[in-house]
Design a protein around this motif. Structure first.
Motif, PDB file in Angstrom:
ATOM      1  N   SER A  47       0.810  -1.221   0.000  1.00  7.72           N
ATOM      2  CA  SER A  47       0.000   0.000   0.000  1.00  7.72           C
ATOM      3  C   SER A  47       0.839   1.265   0.000  1.00  7.72           C
ATOM      4  CB  SER A  47      -0.929   0.012   1.229  1.00  7.72           C
ATOM      5  OG  SER A  47      -0.187  -0.065   2.431  1.00  7.72           O
ATOM      6  N   SER A  48       2.112   1.149  -0.377  1.00  6.29           N
ATOM      7  CA  SER A  48       3.009   2.304  -0.437  1.00  6.29           C
ATOM      8  C   SER A  48       3.835   2.231  -1.713  1.00  6.29           C
ATOM      9  CB  SER A  48       3.931   2.338   0.784  1.00  6.29           C
ATOM     10  OG  SER A  48       4.999   3.240   0.593  1.00  6.29           O
ATOM     11  N   ILE A  49       3.775   3.271  -2.523  1.00  5.43           N
ATOM     12  CA  ILE A  49       4.577   3.299  -3.748  1.00  5.43           C
ATOM     13  C   ILE A  49       6.062   3.271  -3.407  1.00  5.43           C
ATOM     14  CG2 ILE A  49       5.227   4.719  -5.720  1.00  5.43           C
ATOM     15  CD1 ILE A  49       2.611   3.298  -6.123  1.00  5.43           C
ATOM     16  N   LYS A  50       6.453   4.001  -2.393  1.00  6.37           N
ATOM     17  CA  LYS A  50       7.862   4.019  -1.993  1.00  6.37           C
ATOM     18  C   LYS A  50       8.336   2.618  -1.622  1.00  6.37           C
ATOM     19  CE  LYS A  50      10.981   5.870   1.540  1.00  6.37           C
ATOM     20  NZ  LYS A  50      11.089   6.736   2.739  1.00  6.37           N
ATOM     21  N   GLU A  51       7.547   1.905  -0.820  1.00  7.62           N
ATOM     22  CA  GLU A  51       7.951   0.566  -0.399  1.00  7.62           C
ATOM     23  C   GLU A  51       7.855  -0.433  -1.541  1.00  7.62           C
ATOM     24  OE1 GLU A  51       9.476   0.171   2.321  1.00  7.62           O
ATOM     25  OE2 GLU A  51       9.080   2.263   2.849  1.00  7.62           O
ATOM     26  N   ARG A  52       6.944  -0.219  -2.466  1.00  7.26           N
ATOM     27  CA  ARG A  52       6.883  -1.078  -3.647  1.00  7.26           C
ATOM     28  C   ARG A  52       8.160  -0.942  -4.477  1.00  7.26           C
ATOM     29  NH1 ARG A  52       1.259  -2.018  -6.606  1.00  7.26           N
ATOM     30  NH2 ARG A  52      -0.061  -2.563  -4.844  1.00  7.26           N
TER      31      ARG A  52
END
Length: 384
Positions: A299-304
């Motif tokens: 649910s996080s672009i950064k973590e993806r």
């Protein structure tokens, strides 16, 4: 000897015939627009307009692809939306706008009143028709408001780029380099998001129609969005007509606030989709099908991005592809789960949910109990 049954190729043939028909329609519309512009402004003006209008595509399209990062739409549908706006909506709108101008005043060509009263209705109807067709014929791919915004925005981007070709070429034909520069400054530099700002309203209505369980709202929402798009477009054009000698005031008082509101809406829409994914995937944590750390990543672009980089670094391209499949399937799963929560619990939806759960379950296996999730504890919260 029993021969194997011959495979039925009709569905595949039908698919390619439809694609060919759509391509021909797009080609005819695009060619028609080129002929119109060349007839009005000449080859040099048309060529310059085509080159400079590509800047609009380069500015606007990445914004909507950024919005589409969580649950990426099929490339073919994105291309359809862009080409619908560029080839079909522009060509048909040019015809109807001319007819409307003649009906208002048969003597004066391109009457100013047509820009205020005719163009908004015609153009927003034709631009909105593109994403509406996607909703009608590819309903499963339109999962919510963000999807509606993306398809509407890309349709408007295509429309804006081709319309800019018309104005840029006319500016060059009428006043040479000075006319070309002034048109470029006003339309490409100062207001590249004008058409997307209008049509996104229709896209929001289409997104609501795709998700609401209320039958009446499925009709009311797109119509209301279209009314908002037409109103904004009309006010914008009216301001441009009234402020021909005071365009800077019009830009500061109307265009900049609208642009700020549009960007805010885009950012909030993506944040809402992130929260939706986190909430819906949380149902599977309780069932032991996902971990809290995985939900935080998904649910996080950064973590993806971090997870994709980690997977590539530790397993090469195959591992990166597996992580991408996990992320894409999880996003689709969240949208399906949202439909179930809204009451759409048909056997088909249940089958789709199970299919996506199988993909997620298979794709996540190689990443379990690895250092990928070292930044999260069992609650999914970041640790120092």
């Amino acid at each position: 000897m029993t021969l194997a049954p011959r495979p039925d190729r009709r569905p595949a043939l039908r698919k390619w015939l439809i694609i060919a028909l759509i391509a021909i329609c797009f080609a005819l519309g695009g060619l028609g627009m080129l002929v119109l512009v060349d007839d009005q402004s000449g080859v040099v003006g048309t060529a310059l307009g085509l080159v400079l209008s590509l800047i609009v595509i380069g500015i606007v399209v990445p914004v909507f692809l950024w919005l589409d990062r969580f649950e990426r739409e099929p490339t073919g549908m994105l291309v359809f939306a862009l080409l619908w706006g560029a080839c079909i909506a522009t060509f048909v709108a040019s015809v109807f706008n001319d007819v409307g101008s003649v009906l208002i005043d048969p003597v004066v060509a391109s009457h100013p009143s047509a820009a205020t009263w005719v163009a908004p209705v015609v153009e927003e109807s034709l631009k909105g028709l593109g994403p509406l067709l996607l909703l009608l014929f590819r309903r499963r791919e339109v999962d919510g408001v963000v999807d509606g915004m993306v398809y509407a925005g890309l349709t408007a981007a295509g429309f804006a780029a081709v319309e800019d070709v018309v104005y840029l070429a006319a500016g060059y034909a009428q006043a040479g380099d000075r006319g070309l520069f002034s048109t470029f400054l006003v339309r490409v530099v100062m207001s590249p998001f004008a058409h997307p700002m209008f049509t996104v309203c229709t896209g929001i209505g289409i997104g609501i129609a795709a998700t609401t369980p209320h039958r009446l709202l499925r009709w009311v929402a797109p119509f209301t969005g279209w009314c908002c798009a037409v109103t904004l477009h009309g006010v914008w054009n009216l301001g441009a007509v009234l402020s021909q000698h005071g365009w800077l005031v019009f830009y500061v008082l109307l265009q900049l606030p609208l642009f700020a509101a549009f960007i805010t809406l885009i950012v909030l829409a993506r944040r809402h989709e992130a929260r939706l994914i986190a909430h819906e995937l949380g149902h599977y944590v309780d069932r032991g099908l996902l971990t809290a750390a995985e939900v935080v990543m998904l649910s996080s672009i950064k973590e993806r991005r971090y997870a994709l980089a980690w997977a590539e670094r530790h397993g090469g391209d195959p591992s990166k592809d597996e992580m991408r499949e996990l992320q894409d399937a999880a996003s689709e799963l969240a949208m399906v789960r949202a439909r179930i929560d809204r009451g759409d619990a048909t056997p088909r939806v249940a089958t789709e949910e199970q299919h996506l759960l199988d993909i997620v379950g298979r794709s996540r296996q190689q990443f379990l109990d690895t250092a990928l999730y070292r930044y999260y504890d069992d609650t999914g919260l970041t640790t120092s």
